[in-house]
Every structure is written in C-alpha cells, then in structure tokens.
Design a protein around this motif. Sequence first.
Motif, PDB file in Angstrom:
ATOM      1  N   ARG A 169       0.733  -1.230   0.085  1.00 42.09           N
ATOM      2  CA  ARG A 169       0.048   0.172  -0.067  1.00 42.09           C
ATOM      3  C   ARG A 169       0.884   1.305   0.014  1.00 42.09           C
ATOM      4  N   GLN A 170       1.900   1.411   0.881  1.00 42.29           N
ATOM      5  CA  GLN A 170       2.936   2.304   0.923  1.00 42.29           C
ATOM      6  C   GLN A 170       3.515   2.439  -0.468  1.00 42.29           C
ATOM      7  N   LEU A 171       4.022   1.479  -1.122  1.00 36.08           N
ATOM      8  CA  LEU A 171       4.728   1.662  -2.385  1.00 36.08           C
ATOM      9  C   LEU A 171       3.516   2.073  -3.421  1.00 36.08           C
ATOM     10  N   GLY A 172       2.285   1.889  -3.232  1.00 32.21           N
ATOM     11  CA  GLY A 172       1.438   2.580  -4.377  1.00 32.21           C
ATOM     12  C   GLY A 172       1.284   3.939  -4.194  1.00 32.21           C
ATOM     13  N   VAL A 173       1.257   4.476  -2.782  1.00 36.48           N
ATOM     14  CA  VAL A 173       1.340   5.930  -2.544  1.00 36.48           C
ATOM     15  C   VAL A 173       2.467   6.505  -2.925  1.00 36.48           C
ATOM     16  N   ILE A 174       3.783   6.011  -2.746  1.00 34.88           N
ATOM     17  CA  ILE A 174       4.808   6.640  -3.475  1.00 34.88           C
ATOM     18  C   ILE A 174       4.783   6.605  -4.890  1.00 34.88           C
ATOM     19  N   LEU A 175       4.326   5.609  -5.536  1.00 41.89           N
ATOM     20  CA  LEU A 175       4.000   5.685  -6.996  1.00 41.89           C
ATOM     21  C   LEU A 175       3.205   6.655  -7.348  1.00 41.89           C
ATOM     22  N   GLU A 176       2.085   6.995  -6.742  1.00 45.84           N
ATOM     23  CA  GLU A 176       1.132   7.789  -7.363  1.00 45.84           C
ATOM     24  C   GLU A 176       1.754   9.060  -7.067  1.00 45.84           C
ATOM     25  N   SER A 177       2.634   9.514  -6.464  1.00 50.26           N
ATOM     26  CA  SER A 177       3.268  10.806  -6.638  1.00 50.26           C
ATOM     27  C   SER A 177       4.688  10.727  -6.814  1.00 50.26           C
ATOM     28  N   TYR A 178       5.217   9.966  -7.946  1.00 45.97           N
ATOM     29  CA  TYR A 178       6.675   9.598  -7.756  1.00 45.97           C
ATOM     30  C   TYR A 178       7.267  10.732  -8.757  1.00 45.97           C
ATOM     31  N   LYS A 179       8.307  11.184  -7.899  1.00 42.61           N
ATOM     32  CA  LYS A 179       9.350  12.129  -8.495  1.00 42.61           C
ATOM     33  C   LYS A 179      10.736  11.366  -8.165  1.00 42.61           C
ATOM     34  N   THR A 180      11.610  12.016  -9.030  1.00 42.92           N
ATOM     35  CA  THR A 180      13.074  11.310  -9.026  1.00 42.92           C
ATOM     36  C   THR A 180      13.756  11.443  -7.634  1.00 42.92           C
ATOM     37  N   GLU A 181      13.251  12.500  -6.912  1.00 42.23           N
ATOM     38  CA  GLU A 181      14.072  12.725  -5.650  1.00 42.23           C
ATOM     39  C   GLU A 181      13.422  11.642  -4.696  1.00 42.23           C
ATOM     40  N   ASN A 182      12.234  11.105  -4.935  1.00 42.44           N
ATOM     41  CA  ASN A 182      12.001  10.005  -4.057  1.00 42.44           C
ATOM     42  C   ASN A 182      12.188   8.710  -4.377  1.00 42.44           C
ATOM     43  N   GLU A 183      13.230   8.375  -5.373  1.00 40.70           N
ATOM     44  CA  GLU A 183      13.801   7.290  -5.840  1.00 40.70           C
ATOM     45  C   GLU A 183      14.285   6.324  -4.553  1.00 40.70           C
ATOM     46  N   ALA A 184      15.160   6.908  -3.719  1.00 36.66           N
ATOM     47  CA  ALA A 184      15.679   6.268  -2.794  1.00 36.66           C
ATOM     48  C   ALA A 184      14.694   5.567  -1.951  1.00 36.66           C
ATOM     49  N   VAL A 185      13.559   6.389  -1.635  1.00 42.90           N
ATOM     50  CA  VAL A 185      12.461   6.011  -0.720  1.00 42.90           C
ATOM     51  C   VAL A 185      11.877   4.686  -1.225  1.00 42.90           C
ATOM     52  N   TYR A 186      11.703   4.872  -2.478  1.00 47.98           N
ATOM     53  CA  TYR A 186      10.839   3.897  -3.221  1.00 47.98           C
ATOM     54  C   TYR A 186      11.631   2.674  -3.332  1.00 47.98           C
ATOM     55  N   PHE A 187      12.852   2.902  -3.562  1.00 42.18           N
ATOM     56  CA  PHE A 187      13.891   1.706  -3.370  1.00 42.18           C
ATOM     57  C   PHE A 187      13.988   1.105  -2.353  1.00 42.18           C
ATOM     58  N   ASP A 188      13.999   1.745  -0.923  1.00 43.84           N
ATOM     59  CA  ASP A 188      13.964   1.312  -0.012  1.00 43.84           C
ATOM     60  C   ASP A 188      12.654   0.495   0.445  1.00 43.84           C
ATOM     61  N   LYS A 189      11.599   0.895   0.048  1.00 43.89           N
ATOM     62  CA  LYS A 189      10.274   0.235   0.198  1.00 43.89           C
ATOM     63  C   LYS A 189      10.467  -1.045  -0.600  1.00 43.89           C
ATOM     64  N   LEU A 190      10.727  -1.071  -1.709  1.00 40.04           N
ATOM     65  CA  LEU A 190      10.956  -2.585  -2.535  1.00 40.04           C
ATOM     66  C   LEU A 190      11.824  -3.487  -1.659  1.00 40.04           C
ATOM     67  N   ASN A 191      13.128  -2.958  -1.345  1.00 39.88           N
ATOM     68  CA  ASN A 191      13.849  -3.896  -0.422  1.00 39.88           C
ATOM     69  C   ASN A 191      13.243  -4.340   0.681  1.00 39.88           C
ATOM     70  N   THR A 192      12.377  -3.496   1.369  1.00 37.80           N
ATOM     71  CA  THR A 192      11.530  -3.756   2.651  1.00 37.80           C
ATOM     72  C   THR A 192      10.531  -4.825   2.116  1.00 37.80           C
ATOM     73  N   LEU A 193       9.869  -4.623   1.205  1.00 42.10           N
ATOM     74  CA  LEU A 193       8.855  -5.806   0.689  1.00 42.10           C
ATOM     75  C   LEU A 193       9.755  -6.940   0.175  1.00 42.10           C
ATOM     76  N   THR A 194      10.547  -7.151  -0.225  1.00 48.86           N
ATOM     77  CA  THR A 194      11.353  -8.148  -0.954  1.00 48.86           C
ATOM     78  C   THR A 194      11.739  -9.046   0.741  1.00 48.86           C
ATOM     79  N   ASP A 195      12.166  -8.282   1.537  1.00 45.02           N
ATOM     80  CA  ASP A 195      12.445  -8.660   2.790  1.00 45.02           C
ATOM     81  C   ASP A 195      11.059  -9.627   3.383  1.00 45.02           C
ATOM     82  N   HIS A 196      10.016  -8.921   3.345  1.00 47.07           N
ATOM     83  CA  HIS A 196       8.958  -9.577   3.886  1.00 47.07           C
ATOM     84  C   HIS A 196       8.455 -10.623   2.943  1.00 47.07           C
TER      85      HIS A 196
END
Length: 130
Positions: A31-58
Amino acid sequence: LGNMAAGGADGPPATQEGLERELEASIDCLRQLGVILESYKTENEAVYFDKLNTLTDHFRRVYAARDAITDKVPLAVIKDYLDKGLDPDLYTKHRLEYAESLHLQNKGAVDSLRMLRDEMRKEVKRRLGP
C-alpha cells in the motif's frame, strides 16, 4: 514488526500468527509503495527502492515460513473462489450446504428402505402368519 516467534524481526515467523503478521506487513508495504508511486518524483527514488527492499525482505520471510503452516488449501478454493475475487469462506459454506444436501438424500434413502423393510415384514406376516 514486533516480536517474531523465532529469530526476531529478521528470522522467519515460526507460527501461523507470525506468518499472518508478516503478510499484513507485506500488504501494508505494498500500500505504501502504491502511495509513493502515485506521486513519484525522481527525488523520491531512494525511498521507493528502500520500500522495494523492505517488501522483498517481507516476501523472503514469508517464503522461509512456508513450512510453519501445515494446512492444505484445496485447489478449488484458489481456482473457483480466490481467483474470482470471492471470499474463501464461501467455499466452506457451499461445501457445508452440499454435505447437508447429500445427508438429506441419504437420510431419505435410508428412510425409504426402512419403510420398505417394514412393509415387507407386514406382508410376510400376513401371508405366512406369525
């Protein structure tokens, strides 16, 4: 994630309850990844990849805990209910209704056979005597 039953937050959940918590955390992360993607900006790329890594860990922890659950899900539940977006509890309800109808059919057959037996006894007694 709180207290996992085995190995802390980095280890796989060892119980069904731990696995459910891990799945809920995975869903929240999605859900959080969806929110990040809805307002995706290049400066949010690190947050996006951190969430992806967290999801992969889950997902890794869920996969590692797959043996903690011994319940088998009938293929019909997945194919006929989950894939169609239906509540899996409907499967149980439909199975119970089907079992009840079979029970009533069998009860009717048994009752018919008892009535036939009783009628045959009466007829044998009438023709052959007591």
